[in-house]
Design an enzyme around this catalytic site. Structure first.
Site, short mmCIF file in Angstrom:
data_model
loop_
_atom_site.label_atom_id
_atom_site.label_comp_id
_atom_site.label_asym_id
_atom_site.label_seq_id
_atom_site.Cartn_x
_atom_site.Cartn_y
_atom_site.Cartn_z
N ARG A 73 -42.34 13.85 -20.01
CA ARG A 73 -42.18 14.88 -18.96
C ARG A 73 -40.62 15.08 -18.77
NH1 ARG A 73 -39.12 15.30 -14.28
NH2 ARG A 73 -39.17 13.08 -13.91
N ASP A 74 -39.75 14.40 -18.37
CA ASP A 74 -38.33 15.20 -18.03
C ASP A 74 -37.93 15.46 -19.50
OD1 ASP A 74 -36.29 15.70 -16.51
OD2 ASP A 74 -35.27 13.31 -16.77
N HIS B 191 -31.32 6.05 -13.39
CA HIS B 191 -31.90 6.96 -14.11
C HIS B 191 -30.54 7.89 -14.33
CE1 HIS B 191 -34.68 10.36 -15.03
NE2 HIS B 191 -33.73 11.04 -15.13
N HIS C 290 -28.30 10.21 -16.60
CA HIS C 290 -27.92 11.13 -17.73
C HIS C 290 -26.43 10.96 -18.27
CE1 HIS C 290 -31.47 14.36 -16.50
NE2 HIS C 290 -31.74 12.99 -16.49
N CYS D 9 -29.49 19.45 -20.70
CA CYS D 9 -28.80 19.45 -19.47
C CYS D 9 -28.96 21.06 -18.82
CB CYS D 9 -27.49 19.20 -19.66
SG CYS D 9 -26.84 19.54 -17.67
N ASN E 26 -30.76 13.29 -20.50
CA ASN E 26 -31.46 12.05 -20.31
C ASN E 26 -30.58 11.01 -21.39
OD1 ASN E 26 -33.71 11.38 -18.63
ND2 ASN E 26 -34.32 13.68 -19.60
#
Lengths: 302, 302
Positions: free
Chosen positions: A15-16, A208, A210, A241, A250
């Protein structure tokens, strides 16, 4: 120091990760192939899709097909982002195990992203959370920009705590704290976490972070010291990003797992299989492998 | 936690960085341009060259010309690697401020690298250290493979401590502990450091951690907690890993500085100038910028 004995890795790549990939829409078979491989690595929580309008995120337009195409492994939670009630209903029909709503700790970010205030965004999530409760579906709550915002810079830890608590009080069973632009450093991460943990039990929090400025693992180490036991990551560092071209988004799951293995923290995830999965998806997408562990181990592990 | 208030960054790029660069020999003017820019960033300790036979390391064949070509900035220590007495004499003639000898904590690594035992390697360093003492030149001692060896795997912290202490007792004023293949993780780093600090005062120790598995900043954070106040790094992550093609070697100075700035630790180094220097040298060499901070800030900062 009180490191957790066990950490649950929540895999973000389908997803991300994929939603931020540039280029043409990725074939459904590649997405399902990725998800099945991730489950085979031992990951037990995989964010598989986003049930959002394809107008907004074309890359996620086949969410229902993805959910239908995967081989569901017992014990694995396949979750999906559901920004509104329509998304929730589609996700429910597709058989997801968990849904997620996505808020932010920055007013400017919320305004730019979804054109409303934080308070209004929380009001929009309420019916999703309520519908999920009625169907016995757990809801994960994301709070983004917890250590900085691309529009307004620093974010007060108290503001993060306020939004995290609102989502928790609304019924989210877990709150994932996102350093969306990767600007945090370890003491900032600890201060932010401490502020939130005063309102939401630490065992209900996920990190979470990055890796845009290379700080993600140091920040994770710092919050592991404070008892965080759920970490979001993306194999091969998938997903760039959006705020800095060519920069990392991520943190790579392989790199997080290497850290956790070194700390003696159990995850149930097989590093060699994970590295192979990272190489596989990078080959499929024709992109650079953003995991340093992946780069170091090359394509030699199977 | 007792973080140091001040950290000295020891810049490795002109030596440990460039000596590992593939391709043709880099022009002396690029090397001196790099060194002068680094000094202008506020770095006060720059390893400028290696006085080693050009047969072994062709990339360092112009060490004397480099030393002659730089604009020496007051207050900056320009050091050089001197593996033997001949190297020391050449370095002395070239006017270096400090010399360094390079040992390892692994017998296999020492044997493969310089074809002798650790004990024999220390015997070879003794005349260099003695000659330096006679000329009032401080000597830095490197210990490589402190958290793992490409040939024999794990290295006992006691072995690292033994070699570090031997170099310290011999007269080295500072011992730089090198995770040559970047396999360490934070608790391993702490255990290694604790073992060494029982024999050599922690203020005489430097952390030289490679980022091959992405762990360098987490490991640095862990040893900063234990009081280490000298860190080796290389702008733009210059210098790859000779043991894994395409993998990272030295941790990028920009990323370390971003961490230290976030922790409120003073270095006297200007991040924007450092990022610009990283972009400049990468342009000169036509190579990828290995600093995540560099990637995130693009070429926009001057």
């Amino acid at each position: 120091m009180a490191f957790p004995k066990q950490v649950r890795l929540v895999e973000m790549s389908p997803r991300d990760g994929l939603q931020n990939e540039p280029g043409p829409v990725i074939a459904t078979a590649i997405k399902t192939g990725l998800i099945d491989r991730l489950a085979d690595c031992g990951l037990t929580h995989i964010e598989a899709a986003s049930f959002v309008s394809p107008k907004w995120v074309p890359q996620m337009g086949d969410a229902a097909e993805v959910m239908a195409g995967i081989h569901r492994k017992p014990g694995v939670c396949y979750s999906a982002l559901t920004p509104n009630l329509k998304g929730f209903e589609n996700a429910l029909a597709a058989g997801v195990d968990e849904v997620a709503v996505f808020g932010a700790a920055s007013e400017s970010f919320t305004r730019k992203n979804i054109n409303c205030s934080i308070a209004e965004s929380l009001e929009r999530f309420a019916p999703v959370v309520e519908a999920a409760r009625n169907h016995g579906i757990p809801v994960r709550g994301y709070v983004s920009t917890v250590m900085g915002c691309p529009y307004e810079g620093d974010i007060a830890p108290a503001k993060v705590a306020e939004v995290a608590r609102a989502l928790y009080d609304m019924g989210c069973h877990e709150i994932s704290l996102g350093d969306t632009i990767g600007v945090g450093t370890p003491l900032k991460a600890k201060r932010m976490l401490d502020a939130v943990a005063a309102h939401v039990p630490v065992e209900k929090l996920a990190a979470h972070f990055h890796d845009t400025y290379g700080q993600a693992l140091a920040n994770l180490y710092a919050v592991l010291e404070d008892g965080v036991a759920v970490i979001d990551a993306s194999v091969a560092g998938l997903g760039g990003c959006p705020y800095a071209k060519g920069a990392s988004g991520n943190v790579a799951t392989e790199d997080v797992l290497y850290l956790l293995n070194g700390l003696g923290i159990n995850t149930g995830v097989d590093l060699n299989k994970l590295v192979a999965t990272g190489h596989w998806i990078c080959q499929q997408l024709g992109r650079h492998n953003g995991s340093k562990v992946g780069q170091a181990l090359g394509g030699n592990c199977q």
